[in-house]
Design an enzyme around this catalytic site. Structure first.
Site: not given
Length: 327
Positions: A223, A256-257, A8
């Protein structure tokens, strides 16, 4: 390594609620929740998982290829991504839809409630990864991040057909994928990324236990927020890497990205999993201390110092040469 990041592309509207969501939930009434939270801060930032990961890779010195769909309002955003080294030539621009919107409220415990409007993202299914690879002169790795579900399935199938390594990162879209779709996205991936909740959801959705997942992927990276990261595979001992601590938490959005960007940079540099995960954790903490997913400042000396403090001098020395150009 030529990395294509699919996922996205969005504008983030990030709000802060000074209380706790859980204080507003009434036992026995959760089947008809109607709540409004008065936020005391709003930040409008650029985001989207694909763009965030590509941005992080570019800040670490790589030149990732962003693959996705955006609206006509993407012009300024695209220019900013290109300025840091992201190749946006494979971003499809919609003629009638706005770039996707992510609206998220974070409470005092760092819990989040979010809504995502797809907008132009729905047109990502029309992007051909085969054509992208041909134009790029070949691809070595495709990260399939949260995107239009049909685009995710199409990109995964195309990458496998082209014998390109896949990093599967279904994340937020797991909630709307059925069992067959989830299996198709995961099966055959060289790397699978989830957080703890997504790991449980993936197993519930597919009916696979951990061992069954590991039979289908090369390595599963889970994670765990403040507890760090676990790296799992069927042919190696479990690797647990602690997080990099912080006393200046600002906003967990995009953490997280950032981890994925750091980890994949480590893979591009052919580092062992431990060092790649440590770099990912260090970059994640930098983002945790910033409001917005792409607003952080990145300095080589700062990253090395964080690595040294969290993991010791040897880890910092191993990673320092790869971070020399970060500024």
């Amino acid at each position: 390594m030529r990395i294509a990041v699919t996922g996205s592309i969005a504008t983030d509207h990030l709000m802060v609620f000074p209380g706790r969501f859980t204080d507003q939930l009434i036992e026995g009434q959760l089947d008809r929740v109607s709540l409004s939270f008065l936020a005391d801060r709003l930040e409008v930032r650029r985001g989207g998982v694909g763009a965030n990961i590509a941005f992080g890779l570019a800040r670490l010195g790589l030149r990732p290829l962003l693959v996705g769909a955006a609206g006509a309002d993407f012009a300024e955003y695209g220019s900013r991504l290109r300025a840091v080294g992201v190749d946006t030539s494979s971003v499809r621009i919609s003629e009638g839809l706005h770039t996707a919107r992510f609206v998220c409220t974070t409470d005092a415990d760092q819990n989040q409630i979010a809504t995502f409007y797809a907008g132009a993202m729905a047109e990502a299914r029309h992007v051909s990864l085969v054509e992208v690879g041909r134009t790029a002169g070949g691809l070595d790795l495709v990260l399939v991040g949260a995107d239009d579900p049909q685009a995710m399935l199409r990109h995964t199938a195309a990458a496998h057909d082209l014998d390109i390594d896949v990093a599967a990162d279904p994340s937020q879209q797991l909630a709307r994928l059925d069992a067959e779709q989830t299996e198709r996205l995961v099966d055959g991936a060289r790397w699978l990324f989830t957080n703890e909740y997504e790991a449980a959801l993936l197993q519930e959705r597919t009916g696979w236990r951990e061992a069954a997942v590991l039979q289908r992927v090369g390595t599963w990276i889970v994670t765990r927020g403040g507890d760090g990261v676990s790296v799992l595979s069927s042919n190696a001992p479990r690797l647990d890497v602690p997080s990099v601590s912080s006393e200046a938490i600002a906003d967990p959005t995009g953490v997280g990205d950032a981890f994925r960007a750091g980890f994949l940079a480590g893979m591009a540099w052919e580092l062992p999993y431990q060092r790649a995960a440590q770099l990912g954790c260090a970059l994640a903490t930098v983002v945790l201390e910033s409001v917005g997913t792409q607003e952080y400042k990145l300095l080589s000396a700062d990253l090395v110092a964080r690595l040294d403090s969290a993991y010791g001098r040897t880890a910092a020395q191993d990673l320092e040469p790869f971070l020399a150009g970060v500024s």
